[in-house]
Design a protein around this motif. Structure first.
Motif, mmCIF file in Angstrom:
data_model
loop_
_atom_site.group_PDB
_atom_site.id
_atom_site.type_symbol
_atom_site.label_atom_id
_atom_site.label_comp_id
_atom_site.label_asym_id
_atom_site.label_seq_id
_atom_site.Cartn_x
_atom_site.Cartn_y
_atom_site.Cartn_z
ATOM 1 N N LEU A 177 57.230 10.476 24.997
ATOM 2 C CA LEU A 177 58.326 10.862 23.790
ATOM 3 C C LEU A 177 59.966 11.171 24.665
ATOM 4 C CD1 LEU A 177 58.662 10.748 20.508
ATOM 5 C CD2 LEU A 177 59.258 12.269 20.817
ATOM 6 N N LYS A 178 60.868 10.007 24.428
ATOM 7 C CA LYS A 178 62.457 10.415 24.932
ATOM 8 C C LYS A 178 62.799 11.761 24.648
ATOM 9 C CE LYS A 178 63.244 6.106 25.334
ATOM 10 N NZ LYS A 178 64.662 4.716 24.095
ATOM 11 N N GLU A 179 62.976 12.131 25.351
ATOM 12 C CA GLU A 179 63.471 14.079 25.223
ATOM 13 C C GLU A 179 64.453 14.865 24.451
ATOM 14 O OE1 GLU A 179 63.600 17.027 28.805
ATOM 15 O OE2 GLU A 179 65.061 15.876 28.133
ATOM 16 N N HIS A 180 65.594 13.332 24.241
ATOM 17 C CA HIS A 180 66.476 13.804 23.025
ATOM 18 C C HIS A 180 65.817 14.313 21.275
ATOM 19 C CE1 HIS A 180 67.271 9.282 22.631
ATOM 20 N NE2 HIS A 180 67.438 9.942 21.843
ATOM 21 N N LEU A 181 64.867 13.297 21.566
ATOM 22 C CA LEU A 181 64.497 13.069 19.704
ATOM 23 C C LEU A 181 63.620 14.436 19.665
ATOM 24 C CD1 LEU A 181 62.544 9.129 19.916
ATOM 25 C CD2 LEU A 181 64.353 10.129 18.532
ATOM 26 N N TYR A 182 62.761 15.300 20.670
ATOM 27 C CA TYR A 182 62.154 16.442 20.425
ATOM 28 C C TYR A 182 63.148 17.683 21.319
ATOM 29 C CZ TYR A 182 60.208 16.176 25.459
ATOM 30 O OH TYR A 182 59.595 16.270 26.145
ATOM 31 N N LYS A 183 64.438 17.377 22.050
ATOM 32 C CA LYS A 183 65.041 18.645 22.187
ATOM 33 C C LYS A 183 65.495 19.046 21.139
ATOM 34 C CE LYS A 183 67.526 19.213 25.934
ATOM 35 N NZ LYS A 183 68.307 18.598 26.827
ATOM 36 N N GLU A 184 66.036 17.974 19.692
ATOM 37 C CA GLU A 184 66.930 18.630 18.780
ATOM 38 C C GLU A 184 65.816 19.349 17.855
ATOM 39 O OE1 GLU A 184 68.837 16.080 16.366
ATOM 40 O OE2 GLU A 184 69.058 16.497 14.990
ATOM 41 N N VAL A 185 64.902 18.621 17.895
ATOM 42 C CA VAL A 185 63.626 19.789 16.827
ATOM 43 C C VAL A 185 63.082 21.208 17.261
ATOM 44 C CG1 VAL A 185 61.668 19.734 15.779
ATOM 45 C CG2 VAL A 185 62.565 17.474 15.650
ATOM 46 N N LEU A 186 63.197 20.973 19.025
ATOM 47 C CA LEU A 186 62.341 22.558 19.818
ATOM 48 C C LEU A 186 63.779 23.423 18.922
ATOM 49 C CD1 LEU A 186 61.604 21.880 22.503
ATOM 50 C CD2 LEU A 186 60.285 22.298 21.015
ATOM 51 N N MET A 187 65.552 22.865 19.306
ATOM 52 C CA MET A 187 66.436 23.702 19.396
ATOM 53 C C MET A 187 66.129 24.713 18.095
ATOM 54 S SD MET A 187 68.504 25.174 21.535
ATOM 55 C CE MET A 187 68.671 26.694 20.638
ATOM 56 N N ARG A 188 66.234 23.482 16.871
ATOM 57 C CA ARG A 188 66.044 23.899 14.820
ATOM 58 C C ARG A 188 64.785 25.025 15.574
ATOM 59 N NH1 ARG A 188 68.226 20.431 12.207
ATOM 60 N NH2 ARG A 188 67.360 21.374 10.472
ATOM 61 N N GLY A 189 63.607 24.667 15.737
ATOM 62 C CA GLY A 189 62.944 26.051 15.688
ATOM 63 C C GLY A 189 63.186 27.182 16.571
ATOM 64 N N ALA A 190 63.825 27.306 17.753
ATOM 65 C CA ALA A 190 64.264 28.525 18.642
ATOM 66 C C ALA A 190 65.579 28.890 17.493
ATOM 67 C CB ALA A 190 64.986 28.063 19.688
ATOM 68 N N ILE A 191 66.014 28.578 16.639
ATOM 69 C CA ILE A 191 67.423 28.807 16.233
ATOM 70 C C ILE A 191 66.733 29.422 14.828
ATOM 71 C CG2 ILE A 191 69.403 28.813 14.306
ATOM 72 C CD1 ILE A 191 70.359 26.061 16.032
ATOM 73 N N LEU A 192 65.808 29.298 14.587
ATOM 74 C CA LEU A 192 65.253 29.278 13.263
ATOM 75 C C LEU A 192 63.809 30.842 14.207
ATOM 76 C CD1 LEU A 192 64.360 29.175 9.607
ATOM 77 C CD2 LEU A 192 62.072 27.870 11.315
#
Ligand code: IMP
Ligand code: MG
Length: 265
Positions: free
Chosen positions: A171-186
């Protein structure tokens, strides 16, 4: 969907050939025995449905559902969400899984199933990411050993998407980076609410993460807002109210629930 893929790691043809080879080996190894294939929901169903048709001895089929808490691309604590229908005592069981990553899922499953006294218990996995292993797992039938990259397709998902791609792709990195970041903030907000980190630590983390740059726009504005809402230490109104937290969590797709209970020591 194909536009989201950076690179095809295993083609449809390669998978097909491998499934035939695995099916042949499994048929030979279990000839004369009654074999129960146990598929792990949901990722293994595509592989399993091809694999079972490459096996030429009688098989039975059952499914087990396992879910892991934690960040979206990593197994946290593992738990059983759907149990087998069959009694596996005295049966030859072959677990069919899409991918072995940290090994936590299978370690849990093997321990759980072994306690039910099957005649034998083996593992067949389409993909193996050995670099990520945290718990040793013996995989008896492996399709492909792959590098430490997040892959989707042929049953494997990202946020429940991409399972129907006929190949295994990165998967292209930018696609899951966002979800990972949201997970980290959460996770950080949750840690703060559970008093595992202080407000200053929460804000320091938000500032550092922003300073590191390269953040998706939505997540950057979320962090900026978090910092603004907290305010400056020493100034009146410094702090994060329950409403602030609830609001931030809502924007991350979560709702805040407060639970009360007697003190436990
Ligand atoms: P483990 O418990 O870390 O071995 O992870 C196993 C589970 O994590 C698999 O059943 C997959 O659902 C998921 N997983 C691990 N790596 C990937 C990946 O690269 N793409 C999609 N899912 C993955
Ligand atoms: Mg899975």
């Amino acid at each position: 969907m194909q536009d989201d893929i950076a690179e095809i790691l295993v083609t449809q043809e390669e998978i097909q050939a491998k499934v035939v080879e695995l099916g042949r080996r499994i048929s030979e190894d279990y000839r004369g025995k009654d074999l129960l294939l146990v598929g792990l929901l949901r990722g293994a169903i595509v592989f399993l449905s091809d694999l079972m048709r490459a096996i030429d001895i009688p098989v039975r089929l059952d499914f087990i559902g396992i879910s892991s808490y934690g960040a979206s691309t990593e197994s946290g604590a593992v738990r059983l969400v759907m149990d087998l229908e069959s009694d596996i005592a005295g049966r030859h069981v072959l677990i069919v899984e899409d991918i072995v990553d940290t090994g936590k899922t299978l370690a849990y499953l093997v321990e759980n199933l072994r306690a039910r006294r099957p005649a034998s218990l083996r593992i067949c996995a389409l993909l193996d990411k050995p670099e990520r292993r945290q718990v040793p797992i013996q995989i008896d039938y492996v399709g492909f050993v792959i590098p430490d990259k997040f892959v989707v397709g042929y049953g494997l998902d990202f946020a429940e998407g991409y399972r129907n791609l006929p190949f295994v792709g990165v998967l292209k990195e930018h696609l899951y980076k966002e979800v990972l970041m949201r997970g980290a903030i959460l996770q950080r907000i949750q840690n703060y609410l559970n008093r595992q980190i202080t407000l200053s630590e929460l804000v320091a983390w938000a500032r550092d993460t922003l300073a590191a740059g390269d953040l998706p726009l939505n997540e950057a504005s979320l962090l900026q807002e978090l910092i603004a809402r907290v305010g400056e230490p020493g100034s009146p109104g410094f702090g994060l109210t329950v409403d602030d937290c609830a609001d931030l969590l809502r924007r991350l797709g979560h709702e805040m629930r407060v639970s009360l209970g007697p003190l436990t020591y």
